[in-house]
Structure formats: C-alpha cells, structure tokens
Design a protein around this motif. Structure first.
Motif, PDB file in Angstrom:
ATOM      1  N   THR A 147       9.146 -44.805  10.805  1.00 25.92           N
ATOM      2  CA  THR A 147       8.827 -43.641  10.076  1.00 25.92           C
ATOM      3  C   THR A 147       9.480 -42.470  10.762  1.00 25.92           C
ATOM      4  O   THR A 147      10.209 -41.610  10.249  1.00 25.92           O
ATOM      5  N   CYS A 148       9.261 -42.256  12.132  1.00 25.65           N
ATOM      6  CA  CYS A 148       9.667 -41.271  13.009  1.00 25.65           C
ATOM      7  C   CYS A 148      10.323 -41.395  13.891  1.00 25.65           C
ATOM      8  O   CYS A 148      11.072 -40.647  14.578  1.00 25.65           O
ATOM      9  N   ARG A 158       9.913 -42.970  16.823  1.00 24.38           N
ATOM     10  CA  ARG A 158       9.466 -42.919  18.351  1.00 24.38           C
ATOM     11  C   ARG A 158       9.246 -44.235  18.956  1.00 24.38           C
ATOM     12  O   ARG A 158       9.112 -45.087  18.085  1.00 24.38           O
ATOM     13  N   HIS A 204       0.910 -41.820  10.341  1.00 19.70           N
ATOM     14  CA  HIS A 204       1.635 -41.648   9.297  1.00 19.70           C
ATOM     15  C   HIS A 204       1.111 -42.127   7.676  1.00 19.70           C
ATOM     16  O   HIS A 204       1.541 -41.977   6.883  1.00 19.70           O
TER      17      HIS A 204
END
Length: 114
Positions: free
Chosen positions: A93-94, A96, A111
C-alpha cells in the motif's frame, strides 16, 4: 524562469559497499564486501551461521563482537537483520519496508481503516 543548470549533468553516486563485520573470537574479521544487503545477509546465514546438516551451525552472533546467542537458528538469522540494511518485506500500500514479516503484518493494520 532560471535555466536548468543540471539538465545535462550526469550525477555519479559512490557505490554503497556492505562489509561483513563477522569476527569470531581469536580470528580475523571476515571483511568480505557486497554490493547489496541481501547478498550480505545470505553470506552471513550460509557461511557464518551455517546449518546443522552441514556441521557448521553457529548460534552466536559475532557481528562486530555482538555476542547475541540463542538456541534456534531462525532466531539468530532474524537477529542478524538488526545489523544490516536488509528489509525484504514491503507494504504493497505505502511501500514501507520491514525486516520481519510480523512487523509488516502489524503495520498493515493501519491501512485497514483507509
């Protein structure tokens, strides 16, 4: 508008070198060098931590005189990631990165509410 002075400039960044700092007692440091942290991690797991089946299992971390010791190989290999920049578990999603899958799973909960 000011001219872009960097338009035709080629930036050359120094290559990052990941050095093995494994130093068992009464021996010289390994000092092998790698161009990526994953290769260093696999070197540590294969050549220094080893495996019981290969009769070369070492359950103590000798990274820069660390001394961390456990009774299970996977605990030591997980611990090794604290010493190097190897984060293979990526949040889709991000983006990281995390060193351990359980840290990624815990992170992904943030999330779920999005």
């Amino acid at each position: 508008m000011p001219p872009n002075i960097y338009q035709n400039t080629l930036f050359v960044y120094p290559a990052v070198v990941y050095k093995c700092l494994w130093t068992p007692p009464d021996k010289l440091a390994c000092n092998r060098q790698f161009t990526d942290p994953e290769k260093l991690y696999h070197h540590l797991c294969d050549d220094h931590i080893g495996r019981k089946a290969n009769n070369n299992l070492c359950l103590t971390c000798y990274w820069n005189n660390c001394g961390y010791s456990k009774k299970k190989r996977d605990h030591v290999t997980s611990h090794i990631r604290k010493h190097i920049e190897f984060k293979p578990h990526i949040c889709q999603t991000c983006y990281r990165a995390f060193k351990r899958p359980q840290d990624l799973k815990k992170h992904q909960a943030i999330h779920e509410d999005e």
